[in-house]
Design a protein around this motif. Structure first.
Motif, short mmCIF file in Angstrom:
data_model
loop_
_atom_site.label_atom_id
_atom_site.label_comp_id
_atom_site.label_asym_id
_atom_site.label_seq_id
_atom_site.Cartn_x
_atom_site.Cartn_y
_atom_site.Cartn_z
N LYS A 150 -8.82 3.85 -3.07
CA LYS A 150 -9.52 2.82 -3.83
C LYS A 150 -10.21 3.44 -5.04
CE LYS A 150 -8.87 -1.03 -1.46
NZ LYS A 150 -8.28 -2.24 -2.07
N GLU B 128 -2.37 6.23 -2.00
CA GLU B 128 -3.34 5.40 -2.71
C GLU B 128 -4.75 5.54 -2.14
OE1 GLU B 128 -1.99 1.48 -4.82
OE2 GLU B 128 -1.31 1.43 -2.74
N PRO C 277 1.23 7.10 -8.57
CA PRO C 277 0.21 6.19 -8.03
C PRO C 277 0.50 4.71 -8.24
CG PRO C 277 -0.54 7.10 -10.11
CD PRO C 277 0.79 7.74 -9.83
N PHE C 278 1.49 4.39 -9.08
CA PHE C 278 1.79 2.98 -9.37
C PHE C 278 3.26 2.69 -9.05
CE2 PHE C 278 -1.41 4.27 -12.56
CZ PHE C 278 -2.46 3.43 -12.19
N SER D 153 2.33 -2.42 -6.11
CA SER D 153 1.49 -1.60 -5.25
C SER D 153 0.05 -2.06 -5.38
CB SER D 153 1.61 -0.12 -5.65
OG SER D 153 1.18 0.07 -6.99
N ASP D 154 -0.80 -1.73 -4.40
CA ASP D 154 -2.22 -2.12 -4.45
C ASP D 154 -2.85 -1.69 -5.77
OD1 ASP D 154 -2.01 -3.13 -1.90
OD2 ASP D 154 -2.97 -1.43 -0.92
N SER D 155 -2.50 -0.48 -6.22
CA SER D 155 -3.09 0.08 -7.44
C SER D 155 -2.71 -0.69 -8.70
CB SER D 155 -2.64 1.54 -7.60
OG SER D 155 -1.21 1.60 -7.58
N HIS E 145 0.84 -1.20 0.00
CA HIS E 145 0.00 0.00 0.00
C HIS E 145 0.87 1.25 0.00
CE1 HIS E 145 -3.59 2.41 0.64
NE2 HIS E 145 -2.91 3.08 1.57
#
Length: 387
Positions: free
Chosen positions: A30, A28, A143-144, A251-253, A24
């Motif tokens: 959702k 980030e 973001p990534f 990453s989560d994204s 995470h």
């Protein structure tokens, strides 16, 4: 038809199942998972190469299982209109300020540091700390992110059937054990990894010229992936997807096959000459390097403004121009039947076509070294007698 659909379904499930637990990032939130197709807008993605040997005893042996430094830190930027992309390398020995980062084990946080080498961020707070540091340094939102270990490099080079490289002078390196004669080589697996890791056997033996060599390899990898031989071979495409999801910590994204595919789709039609590999400008200080201003700031202002960046400097001391590079033959505008007006006859009643506005271009300072994916270069090898 039923058989084909079944195989596709199994392959998709297999790739998805190989995805590792994600990380995470601090920034980030959702959001909806994009459908298969090019991702909307631009992309900033940080790729971190870890020197960790943990879990890779089969390659390095159990006695060599320490280390967790991000010795490779690269920012991928894809423009909003998907017409150009840049991969910017940040040297491992560059001194930078590091913000307060949560410890990877969740036991608290490290205090912010005003000056520390960027390759320690992975040790301090994992992938999220490296991303936070690069965001603070560049002013960009990222973001990534993806962390790849040695096994991932080996798997990707093998998945495409090997990556061709040119060596101008022999490479000899006792530290990585790689020895390559002058000429053309197709590298995969462990040999590809050692080619990327070698420092003593390239240029002046510094990490800066090693980055030049890595850019040579990545340019060739891009050309290989975009070639018909790879894209038309389902086995290679599938193996490449498995190599990415099975050998990277995301990453989560980014931890979703559809997201990865959508970013790949944004890259697929970009001309090789518009894929730029650049190394940030730096100046030497005791024990490492620091960003060279104002060229460093101007570089990332251009990226933030989504400008197409253009190199004006050299490829760097780690590489030389390939004398046997293929020569592009310009098309004959006259053609076999003489000159032709490409616009054709003009209909006065027709609605004028919208004007095509070319993206703005930022010419980087000559202190920025690098090359495009369309440039063919050779490694400036270094033998033992020069070390």
């Amino acid at each position: 038809m039923v058989s084909g659909v079944s195989v596709a379904a199994i392959a998709t499930f297999d790739v998805a199942a190989s995805v590792q637990p994600s990380v995470h990032l601090d920034n980030e939130t959702k959001g909806p998972v994009p459908q298969i197709g090019a991702i909307d807008g631009g992309v900033n993605l940080l790729v971190v190469g870890s020197d960790s040997r943990k879990g890779q005893d089969a390659v390095f042996g159990p006695e060599d299982s320490t280390g967790d430094l991000n010795d490779v830190t690269m920012l991928l930027h894809i423009s909003e209109d998907h017409t150009n992309a840049s991969v910017i390398s940040l040297p491992r020995d560059m001194f930078v300020p590091i913000p307060s980062c949560k410890k990877a084990d969740g036991s608290g946080s490290y205090n912010a540091m005003s000056r520390q080498k960027i390759n320690t961020t992975l040790t301090y707070g994992g992938l999220a700390c490296t991303v936070a540091t690069v965001e603070k340094l560049t002013g960009l939102d990222i973001p990534f992110a993806a962390e790849v270990q040695f096994s991932g490099v080996m798997a990707m080079s093998t998945a495409v059937g090997g990556v061709p490289v040119c060596v101008a002078e022999p490479i000899e390196d006792l530290y990585t054990g790689i020895n390559l004669t002058a000429g053309e080589h197709t590298l995969e697996g462990f040999e590809a990894l050692q080619f990327l890791r070698t420092r003593h056997g390239v240029g002046d033996g510094s990490d800066l010229t090693r980055i030049n060599n890595q850019q040579l390899f990545m340019s060739s990898l891009v050309r290989t992936i975009k070639s018909a031989d790879t894209l038309s071979d389902p086995t290679k495409v599938y193996s490449l997807a498995k190599a990415v999801t099975g050998n990277m910590r995301l990453s989560d994204s980014l931890n979703n096959v559809s997201v990865i595919a959508s970013i790949a789709m944004a890259l697929k039609d970009i001309d090789l000459s518009k894929v730029v590999f650049a190394q940030v400008p730096t100046g030497n200080v005791e024990g490492g390097v620091i960003p060279s201003q104002p060229a460093f700031k101007e570089m990332f202002e251009a990226v933030a403004a989504d400008q197409s960046i253009q190199l004006s400097g050299t490829t760097g001391a780690g590489t030389v121009v390939d004398p046997n590079a293929p020569v592009a033959v310009p098309a004959d505008p006259a053609g076999p039947a003489g000159p032709v007006d490409p616009a054709g006859p003009v209909d006065p009643a027709a609605t004028p076509a919208p004007e095509v506005v070319a993206p703005s271009v930022s010419v980087l300072d000559e202190s920025v070294t690098g090359q495009t994916a369309a440039d063919y270069t050779c490694t400036a090898g270094r033998t033992l007698k020069d070390q």
